[in-house]
Design an enzyme around this catalytic site. Structure first.
Site, PDB file in Angstrom:
ATOM      1  N   ASP A  43       0.861  -1.175   0.000  1.00 48.81           N
ATOM      2  CA  ASP A  43       0.000   0.000   0.000  1.00 48.81           C
ATOM      3  C   ASP A  43       0.901   1.231   0.000  1.00 48.81           C
ATOM      4  O   ASP A  43       2.114   1.117   0.063  1.00 48.81           O
ATOM      5  CB  ASP A  43      -0.935  -0.032   1.206  1.00 48.81           C
ATOM      6  CG  ASP A  43      -0.167  -0.015   2.516  1.00 48.81           C
ATOM      7  OD1 ASP A  43      -0.797   0.123   3.557  1.00 48.81           O
ATOM      8  OD2 ASP A  43       1.074  -0.173   2.495  1.00 48.81           O
TER       9      ASP A  43
ATOM     10  N   CYS B 201     -14.453 -28.082   7.134  1.00 48.68           N
ATOM     11  CA  CYS B 201     -13.184 -27.498   6.700  1.00 48.68           C
ATOM     12  C   CYS B 201     -12.117 -28.575   6.574  1.00 48.68           C
ATOM     13  O   CYS B 201     -11.993 -29.451   7.447  1.00 48.68           O
ATOM     14  CB  CYS B 201     -12.731 -26.437   7.706  1.00 48.68           C
ATOM     15  SG  CYS B 201     -11.154 -25.659   7.299  1.00 48.68           S
TER      16      CYS B 201
ATOM     17  N   ASP C 235      -8.542  -7.122   0.861  1.00 44.07           N
ATOM     18  CA  ASP C 235      -7.504  -7.315   1.873  1.00 44.07           C
ATOM     19  C   ASP C 235      -8.058  -6.900   3.220  1.00 44.07           C
ATOM     20  O   ASP C 235      -8.890  -6.004   3.285  1.00 44.07           O
ATOM     21  CB  ASP C 235      -6.267  -6.454   1.573  1.00 44.07           C
ATOM     22  CG  ASP C 235      -6.397  -5.041   2.124  1.00 44.07           C
ATOM     23  OD1 ASP C 235      -7.061  -4.215   1.468  1.00 44.07           O
ATOM     24  OD2 ASP C 235      -5.898  -4.782   3.235  1.00 44.07           O
TER      25      ASP C 235
ATOM     26  N   CYS D  66      -8.816 -28.103   6.521  1.00 43.10           N
ATOM     27  CA  CYS D  66      -7.484 -27.658   6.919  1.00 43.10           C
ATOM     28  C   CYS D  66      -6.901 -28.546   8.001  1.00 43.10           C
ATOM     29  O   CYS D  66      -7.617 -29.272   8.696  1.00 43.10           O
ATOM     30  CB  CYS D  66      -7.496 -26.196   7.387  1.00 43.10           C
ATOM     31  SG  CYS D  66      -7.937 -25.934   9.113  1.00 43.10           S
TER      32      CYS D  66
ATOM     33  N   CYS E 173      -8.565 -28.249  11.525  1.00 45.11           N
ATOM     34  CA  CYS E 173      -9.877 -28.886  11.693  1.00 45.11           C
ATOM     35  C   CYS E 173      -9.789 -30.391  11.566  1.00 45.11           C
ATOM     36  O   CYS E 173     -10.602 -31.122  12.129  1.00 45.11           O
ATOM     37  CB  CYS E 173     -10.872 -28.296  10.699  1.00 45.11           C
ATOM     38  SG  CYS E 173     -11.239 -26.568  11.069  1.00 45.11           S
TER      39      CYS E 173
ATOM     40  N   HIS F  97      -6.167 -21.712  10.404  1.00 44.55           N
ATOM     41  CA  HIS F  97      -7.530 -22.067  10.014  1.00 44.55           C
ATOM     42  C   HIS F  97      -8.259 -20.889   9.366  1.00 44.55           C
ATOM     43  O   HIS F  97      -8.910 -21.041   8.328  1.00 44.55           O
ATOM     44  CB  HIS F  97      -8.355 -22.563  11.201  1.00 44.55           C
ATOM     45  CG  HIS F  97      -9.823 -22.540  10.922  1.00 44.55           C
ATOM     46  ND1 HIS F  97     -10.452 -23.488  10.119  1.00 44.55           N
ATOM     47  CD2 HIS F  97     -10.782 -21.633  11.244  1.00 44.55           C
ATOM     48  CE1 HIS F  97     -11.731 -23.170   9.986  1.00 44.55           C
ATOM     49  NE2 HIS F  97     -11.958 -22.062  10.652  1.00 44.55           N
TER      50      HIS F  97
END
Lengths: 402, 396
Positions: B91, B303, B265, B305, B308, B333
């Site tokens: 930015d 989920c 973002d 991931c 999880c 996560h």
């Protein structure tokens, strides 16, 4: 659990092999237990854990006391024990309450009913029955009986009491043993050779798979330690493994190995990591001597670097050239220096990975030296190498500082 | 221009695209995690790749302070410095100046502020911001804009909008690496459609590689928020990426994507993780609550991931806010959740199943059918029929 001694060096130092059901490969000893908090390393997440050398990194120390803040025995049982709880199925868990980082024995608060510990939850009194409840729910591969550890300065009377209690609790814990898991009998005795021997002899008569040696790293001096260690190990059967708690520095580990200890819990990695240090001493099979180490100004430790130092701001080399750890394969000293300066968690993650990797390498060198029959030589070289460059400067004051 | 933007699927205003940047080929819509100081807090670049992150944000203000853009440049740029092989976006530094610094003052020259290091007055000009970003080397760099809070009213907003247009020309002139770094302009104008329109036209005239919609996600009401996004996405060119800055709630991302935005973002997913809050299809799960101490289910059973698949809510509860590992696992996560959301948005549009995805998403989040009115209004403009997830309105 199965354990066998395979080689000796200089009489008492030994190399062995440990088999645990949960770990596919045999683990060579002397070996390090990785420190954990609630079953996982402090900073190395489980997916990064697999990048550490194996099977060297497969033994994890867990303190049941960690779970007292927030996870009940009932819930742990419901989940199925440590392996299920922390999602690590191929590791070996070794459980004992003392965690030399944050669960320290508080001898003044122990009494005949239980041992006391200073923990993040405050001071806790742990009785054998509740300790065994925790062990039963956690289902570790190895666990130690409850001990009353005392620092070196207590009275003879208090020391003797600690041995009496530890033996009593040993029997109580064994009586409440869960079906699985190998029990290690706890041995204390402070700074008294007689008490150390007495405790070890008692433990040696019990039906245990190995021995947990406590009460060290509690203000005894490095000079008095070898005799105390020998008093313990000489009274123990040779074929059973010995685990010690409270020896942190490499030199202290070497003291333990010399006395015939096989497994070590150490806070060295933790302290290095938190303070921004990374281990750099050479790990090749060659003898470690002063000329192996990079030239340094007087007073700078050739064993480790402090990555906070501004000299590393633009250093685009890895911590140790040729190191195969995740950190050295992926990141530079400059980046870690930056992370430390801006207080980012990634600094500790990367340092814990490298330091663990490197310290495990140190244990590998120990094992190789024992198998080659040159452990004492290795030990002398290692200890001396720390001071070589200082001796050249002729400064005795610096020699005595450590 | 150092990017290629190819739309590969549409549903009404929503689009799925291939955004090819110098360091990585990305699929939009996408969410960009914020790696303020050259790292996403508690995660390694390896893990970020595993999760599927495509672009990461670096904050120019923080990096210019430490370790400085000169050092980053000397060591080969931020990609090399942090060893991130995929795309980066920086930015302008302007937002932090205005939001973090005491006594920041905006003049035509630039943003004057008190240096946080020694208190001396300093000036960030459009030229300086671009030079710093040139040194850092990100794939996408942002123009220095005059950003005002949407809660402010009055002539300041108009002043800021025109100044933003004057500054974009200075940014373009100062940009030394247009073939390696894409300069995005930022649409300002507060909540005023007239001002927003003028700003869009002005930026589009400059033919920039991409455009951001700025000045939102700062406390304005949701009804105003979506209307500004809708207006801007309708007016911005269809063949260039549209980036809504600071947008991070999953619901907001779904709505903005329906309206035709591509990139987002926010610090929200990682920050909320450090406070013990997990992102789940139903909304959020507060793992600090005592009830979690006995809950042996995974955070999100749907989920895939690592967290999880391996951990219970009870275990994570015992870690959060107390142990670094708790932050790490929950951040992992939450970012996985956001990356999966991005992937789902892209693939559902490509496969012609976008309305079904939106309805499914809203049904899980609002099982009683109490979808907020602003969402219903926005979806109407986006031409997506969500009547199946909304309980009929009661006019009491």
């Amino acid at each position: 659990m199965k354990f066998a001694v395979k080689a000796f060096s200089n009489g008492t130092a030994r190399a062995g092999v440990l088999h645990l059901d949960s770990v596919a490969t045999a683990i060579d000893t002397p070996s390090l237990l990785l420190s954990t908090r609630k079953g996982l390393p402090l900073f190395i997440s489980p997916d990064l854990l697999s990048s550490l050398p194996s099977p060297d990194s497969r033994l994890l120390h867990v303190s049941p006391l960690h779970f007292l803040e927030g996870l009940s025995v009932k819930t742990i049982s419901k989940i199925g024990g440590l392996h299920q709880l922390v999602g690590l199925h191929d590791r070996g868990f070794v459980a004992f309450p003392r965690d030399s980082i944050q669960c320290l024995p508080e001898a003044t608060a122990a009494n005949k009913t239980g041992a006391s510990f200073e923990t993040p939850c405050g001071r806790l009194l742990i009785k054998p029955a509740e300790y065994m409840e925790m062990i039963s729910s956690m289902k570790p591969e190895l666990w130690a009986t409850l001990a009353d550890e005392v620092p070196a300065w207590v009275s003879n009377k208090r020391n003797k009491t600690s041995v009496d209690r530890t033996i009593k609790w040993l029997d109580e814990c064994i009586a409440l043993s869960p079906a699985n898991g190998a029990v290690f009998g706890a041995i204390v005795g402070g700074s008294s050779l007689e008490e150390r021997q007495r405790c070890a002899q008692e433990a040696a008569t019990r039906n245990v798979s190995g021995y947990w040696i406590g009460g060290f790293g509690l203000a005894e001096s490095m000079d008095e330690r070898p005799a105390l260690l020998n008093a313990v190990t000489e009274a123990l059967p040779e074929e059973k493994p010995r685990l010690i708690c409270g020896l942190g520095l490499p030199e202290e580990i070497l003291q333990g190995v010399a006395a015939g200890v096989d497994l070590f819990e150490s806070t060295y990695i933790y302290h290095l990591t938190l303070e921004g240090f990374a281990l750099t001493f050479p790990l090749e099979r060659t003898r470690i001597n002063g000329s192996n180490l990079a030239p340094n100004d007087a007073g700078i430790d050739p064993r480790k670097i402090n990555l906070r130092a501004t000299v590393f701001r633009k250093d685009t080399t890895p911590i140790v050239e040729g190191c195969t750890c995740y950190t050295c394969q992926n990141h530079t000293r400059a980046y870690i220096n930056h992370l430390l300066n801006v207080h980012e968690m990634l600094a500790q993650i990367l340092l814990e990975i490298h330091n663990t990797h490197h310290f495990l390498g140190f244990f590998r060198l120990i094992r190789e030296a024992i198998k080659a029959g040159r452990f004492e030589e290795f030990r002398k070289d290692f200890v001396r190498s720390r001071y070589d460059h200082l001796v050249e400067e002729g400064s005795e004051r610096v020699l005595l500082a450590r | 221009m150092a990017l290629r933007f190819e739309v590969v699927g549409r549903f009404k205003r929503a689009r799925a695209a291939q955004l090819t940047l110098p360091h990585f080929e990305c699929q939009t819509p996408l969410f960009m995690p914020v790696g303020t100081q050259g790292t996403i807090k508690g995660l390694t670049t390896n893990q970020l790749e595993d999760i599927g992150c495509q672009i990461i944000l670096g904050n120019t203000y923080h990096l210019a302070l430490r370790p400085t853009s000169e050092l980053i440049d000397e060591l080969g740029g931020l990609h090399k410095f942090m060893n991130w092989p995929r795309a980066l976006l920086t930015d302008s530094g302007g937002f932090q100046m205005v939001s973090l610094l005491h006594l920041a003052d905006i003049t035509e020259k630039g943003v004057t502020f008190q240096s946080p290091v020694d208190g001396k007055p300093m000036l960030l000009t459009p030229e300086e911001s671009i030079q710093i970003q040139n040194r850092i080397g990100a794939d996408i760099i942002m123009a220095l804009d005059d950003v005002v809070k949407t809660t402010i009213t009055g002539p300041r907003i108009e002043e800021a909008m025109y100044r933003t247009l004057r500054w974009i020309d200075r940014c373009i002139a100062a940009h030394k690496r247009p073939h390696e770094q894409n300069l995005f302009g930022i649409v300002q104008g507060g909540l005023d459609p007239v001002l927003r329109d003028i700003c869009v036209r002005g930026l589009v005239d400059r033919n920039l590689p991409g455009y951001a919609i700025g000045g939102l996600a700062g406390g304005e009401d949701k009804d105003s928020f979506w209307r500004v996004v809708a207006q801007c996405t309708a007016a911005l060119p269809g063949d260039k990426p549209r980036y809504v800055m600071g947008v991070g709630y999953p619901l907001d991302i779904v709505v903005c994507s329906a309206l035709g935005a591509d990139m987002y973002d926010c610090v929200y997913p990682t920050r909320t993780a450090r406070f013990g809050t997990a992102l789940v299809p139903e909304g959020v799960l507060k793992l600090k609550h005592n009830a979690m101490a006995k809950d042996t289910r995974p955070i999100d059973p749907t989920c895939a991931c690592m967290v999880c698949k391996n951990y219970t809510r009870a275990y994570i509860h015992s870690l959060v806010t107390k142990d670094a590992m708790g932050s790490q696992l929950l951040s992992y996560h939450n970012l996985y959740y956001m990356m999966q959301l991005s992937r789902n948005l892209h693939s559902s549009i490509v496969e012609g199943k976008f309305p079904e995805f939106v309805c499914n998403f809203l049904q899980k989040m609002f099982p009683k059918g109490d979808v907020p009115e602003w969402v219903c209004n926005a979806m109407e403009v986006a031409e997506i029929d969500i009547s199946s997830c909304c309980a009929p309105f009661r006019k009491d």
